[in-house]
Design a protein around this motif. Structure first.
Motif, PDB file in Angstrom:
ATOM      1  N   ARG A  75     -21.592 -25.581   2.961  1.00 38.71           N
ATOM      2  CA  ARG A  75     -22.652 -26.565   2.759  1.00 38.71           C
ATOM      3  C   ARG A  75     -22.119 -27.992   2.891  1.00 38.71           C
ATOM      4  NH1 ARG A  75     -24.331 -22.881  -1.295  1.00 38.71           N
ATOM      5  NH2 ARG A  75     -23.225 -24.083  -2.892  1.00 38.71           N
ATOM      6  N   LEU A  76     -20.949 -28.224   2.311  1.00 31.22           N
ATOM      7  CA  LEU A  76     -20.360 -29.562   2.402  1.00 31.22           C
ATOM      8  C   LEU A  76     -20.066 -29.939   3.851  1.00 31.22           C
ATOM      9  CD1 LEU A  76     -17.910 -29.683  -0.637  1.00 31.22           C
ATOM     10  CD2 LEU A  76     -19.742 -31.309  -0.143  1.00 31.22           C
ATOM     11  N   PHE A  77     -19.465 -28.999   4.572  1.00 30.60           N
ATOM     12  CA  PHE A  77     -19.135 -29.284   5.970  1.00 30.60           C
ATOM     13  C   PHE A  77     -20.387 -29.655   6.760  1.00 30.60           C
ATOM     14  CE2 PHE A  77     -18.850 -27.857  10.370  1.00 30.60           C
ATOM     15  CZ  PHE A  77     -17.766 -28.607  10.820  1.00 30.60           C
ATOM     16  N   LEU A  78     -21.462 -28.887   6.612  1.00 30.48           N
ATOM     17  CA  LEU A  78     -22.690 -29.152   7.350  1.00 30.48           C
ATOM     18  C   LEU A  78     -23.308 -30.489   6.943  1.00 30.48           C
ATOM     19  CD1 LEU A  78     -24.370 -25.621   7.288  1.00 30.48           C
ATOM     20  CD2 LEU A  78     -23.126 -26.690   9.172  1.00 30.48           C
ATOM     21  N   GLU A  79     -23.179 -30.823   5.674  1.00 29.99           N
ATOM     22  CA  GLU A  79     -23.813 -32.043   5.178  1.00 29.99           C
ATOM     23  C   GLU A  79     -23.068 -33.312   5.587  1.00 29.99           C
ATOM     24  OE1 GLU A  79     -25.564 -29.948   1.091  1.00 29.99           O
ATOM     25  OE2 GLU A  79     -23.928 -31.422   0.996  1.00 29.99           O
ATOM     26  N   ILE A  80     -21.739 -33.242   5.672  1.00 29.87           N
ATOM     27  CA  ILE A  80     -20.978 -34.480   5.861  1.00 29.87           C
ATOM     28  C   ILE A  80     -20.327 -34.605   7.229  1.00 29.87           C
ATOM     29  CG2 ILE A  80     -20.517 -34.500   3.386  1.00 29.87           C
ATOM     30  CD1 ILE A  80     -17.622 -33.804   3.954  1.00 29.87           C
ATOM     31  N   SER A  81     -20.458 -33.600   8.082  1.00 28.30           N
ATOM     32  CA  SER A  81     -19.764 -33.658   9.377  1.00 28.30           C
ATOM     33  C   SER A  81     -20.243 -34.817  10.241  1.00 28.30           C
ATOM     34  CB  SER A  81     -19.934 -32.343  10.135  1.00 28.30           C
ATOM     35  OG  SER A  81     -21.308 -32.085  10.381  1.00 28.30           O
ATOM     36  N   THR A  82     -21.464 -35.292  10.030  1.00 29.49           N
ATOM     37  CA  THR A  82     -21.981 -36.397  10.838  1.00 29.49           C
ATOM     38  C   THR A  82     -21.706 -37.765  10.230  1.00 29.49           C
ATOM     39  OG1 THR A  82     -24.129 -36.192   9.742  1.00 29.49           O
ATOM     40  CG2 THR A  82     -23.830 -34.968  11.798  1.00 29.49           C
ATOM     41  N   LEU A  83     -21.082 -37.799   9.029  1.00 33.78           N
ATOM     42  CA  LEU A  83     -20.788 -39.071   8.372  1.00 33.78           C
ATOM     43  C   LEU A  83     -19.475 -39.662   8.869  1.00 33.78           C
ATOM     44  CD1 LEU A  83     -21.668 -38.123   4.667  1.00 33.78           C
ATOM     45  CD2 LEU A  83     -23.164 -39.163   6.395  1.00 33.78           C
ATOM     46  N   ASP A  84     -19.272 -40.969   8.596  1.00 31.75           N
ATOM     47  CA  ASP A  84     -17.987 -41.571   8.928  1.00 31.75           C
ATOM     48  C   ASP A  84     -16.957 -41.186   7.869  1.00 31.75           C
ATOM     49  OD1 ASP A  84     -19.131 -44.878   7.859  1.00 31.75           O
ATOM     50  OD2 ASP A  84     -18.479 -43.158   6.682  1.00 31.75           O
TER      51      ASP A  84
ATOM     52  N   SER B 257     -15.302 -42.783   5.513  1.00 33.35           N
ATOM     53  CA  SER B 257     -15.501 -43.209   4.128  1.00 33.35           C
ATOM     54  C   SER B 257     -16.623 -42.423   3.463  1.00 33.35           C
ATOM     55  CB  SER B 257     -15.802 -44.709   4.076  1.00 33.35           C
ATOM     56  OG  SER B 257     -16.984 -45.015   4.815  1.00 33.35           O
ATOM     57  N   GLY B 258     -17.689 -42.147   4.209  1.00 29.48           N
ATOM     58  CA  GLY B 258     -18.795 -41.371   3.671  1.00 29.48           C
ATOM     59  C   GLY B 258     -18.379 -39.955   3.342  1.00 29.48           C
ATOM     60  N   ARG B 259     -17.531 -39.371   4.193  1.00 30.98           N
ATOM     61  CA  ARG B 259     -17.045 -38.020   3.934  1.00 30.98           C
ATOM     62  C   ARG B 259     -16.223 -37.960   2.654  1.00 30.98           C
ATOM     63  NH1 ARG B 259     -14.829 -36.335   9.971  1.00 30.98           N
ATOM     64  NH2 ARG B 259     -16.859 -35.949  10.965  1.00 30.98           N
ATOM     65  N   GLU B 260     -15.296 -38.917   2.514  1.00 30.97           N
ATOM     66  CA  GLU B 260     -14.430 -38.900   1.344  1.00 30.97           C
ATOM     67  C   GLU B 260     -15.210 -39.140   0.061  1.00 30.97           C
ATOM     68  OE1 GLU B 260     -11.466 -37.363   3.016  1.00 30.97           O
ATOM     69  OE2 GLU B 260     -11.258 -38.021   0.935  1.00 30.97           O
ATOM     70  N   ALA B 261     -16.243 -39.969   0.142  1.00 29.85           N
ATOM     71  CA  ALA B 261     -17.080 -40.204  -1.039  1.00 29.85           C
ATOM     72  C   ALA B 261     -17.754 -38.908  -1.484  1.00 29.85           C
ATOM     73  CB  ALA B 261     -18.124 -41.273  -0.733  1.00 29.85           C
ATOM     74  N   CYS B 262     -18.192 -38.092  -0.514  1.00 30.00           N
ATOM     75  CA  CYS B 262     -18.848 -36.827  -0.847  1.00 30.00           C
ATOM     76  C   CYS B 262     -17.857 -35.794  -1.370  1.00 30.00           C
ATOM     77  CB  CYS B 262     -19.578 -36.272   0.380  1.00 30.00           C
ATOM     78  SG  CYS B 262     -21.001 -37.243   0.900  1.00 30.00           S
TER      79      CYS B 262
END
Length: 314
Positions: free
Chosen positions: A16-25, A27-32
């Motif tokens: 779920r995390l991978f699908l949710e954050i793969s399109t983020l930059d 910094s956004g990924r690390e925040a999640c």
């Protein structure tokens, strides 16, 4: 809670995390990922690294990276209850350079509806293929013919990948159907005329199929055929009208001279495909032998040599 349950929960969370954050930059990924379980966060970071390497190298990923990312989809769709959008997956029907197709089902008003569900796997999620799938479903939305598998539903997955559901045809490829049922010449030609009707209808809607081969024409138990797989089809309107068929996304068995030479495709491309299909129906073999010579040799033969007469080949 046993270790198997814990591993499954971690896997589902990781997915779920991978699908949710793969399109983020970054910094956004690390925040999640902040505050996540260490093993889950580390696994997601490894997947994101593979994902970034794959999508940064163009449309064709190195096989190890593609295999690693495909495992995400494969693991998620194993076992009972796996879903894509609102559809419950039964099994994989097929896959190729343009995506994967699953047999899936959903309940509507107490009735079970089975569909062929097409998506772009994570390993293949490049802008080019995503756009191609969107193009395919847009083309299908404009087609309504009894011998063309109809579009049922379409949408986007949470990670932005498009999907669409097609009429599921429980049938076999045209040539195999004719051989298994020992159809005579008249019956074979009758089925071929049904294919011609479907292709002519598509042309009236300004759509070229560009991949007319037996495996893309299924015949069900009632003898009714449907043309499917418009994965490399193009519209004759707008910018698409100038498209050539991308190398690697067509079958040599069905390709016309202009396709193998990388030239613009026209209605004559489908006419050639129909001719090759009829040749196989009548002669029991394709116009050219594809088990002899290199790919370049086969391309030269298709482009520059007339095939032997079907009467002689038969």
């Amino acid at each position: 809670m046993d270790s198997t349950t814990l591993d499954d929960e971690r896997w589902q969370r990781m997915r779920r995390l991978f699908l949710e954050i793969s399109t983020l930059d970054a910094s956004g990924r690390e925040a999640c990922l902040a505050g996540e379980d260490g093993q889950v966060a580390a696994a997601v970071r490894r997947l994101l690294t593979l994902h970034d390497e794959m999508t940064g190298t163009g449309d064709r990923a190195p096989p190890p990276l593609a295999d690693a990312l495909s495992a995400v989809d494969d693991r998620a769709l194993q076992g009972d209850g796996a879903t894509i959008a609102q559809f419950r997956v039964e099994r994989l029907l097929g896959e190729g350079g343009m995506g994967r197709v699953y047999l899936a089902q959903r309940e509507i008003g107490g009735n079970l509806q089975r569909v062929a569900l097409k998506i772009v796997p994570l390993a293949m999620r490049t802008p080019r293929l995503v756009e191609q799938l969107k193009r395919e479903r847009a083309i299908l939305a404009g087609l309504d013919h009894p011998h063309i598998a109809r579009l049922i539903d379409a949408g986007e997955l949470p990670d932005g990948r498009p999907y669409f559901a097609m009429e599921y045809v429980a049938g076999v490829p045209l040539l195999r159907y004719c051989d298994e049922n020992r159809l005579d010449l008249r019956a074979r030609v009758a089925l071929f005329l049904d294919v011609c009707e479907a292709v002519a209808y598509a042309h009236r809607q300004l759509v070229l199929h560009r991949d007319l081969k037996s495996s893309n024409i299924l015949v069900d138990a009632d003898g009714r055929l449907r043309l499917l797989d418009f994965g490399i089809a193009k519209s004759l309107e707008g910018a698409q009208a100038r498209d050539v068929t991308s190398d690697g996304f067509f079958s040599l068995r069905a390709a016309s001279p202009e396709q193998v030479l990388g030239k613009p495709t026209t209605v004559s491309t489908d006419v050639y495909g129909l001719g090759s299909l009829l040749y196989g129906l009548l002669a029991g073999r394709p116009p050219f032998r594809f088990d002899q010579g290199s790919r370049d040799t086969v391309i030269q033969r298709i482009a520059h040599e007339p095939p032997p007469l079907a009467s002689g080949a038969a």
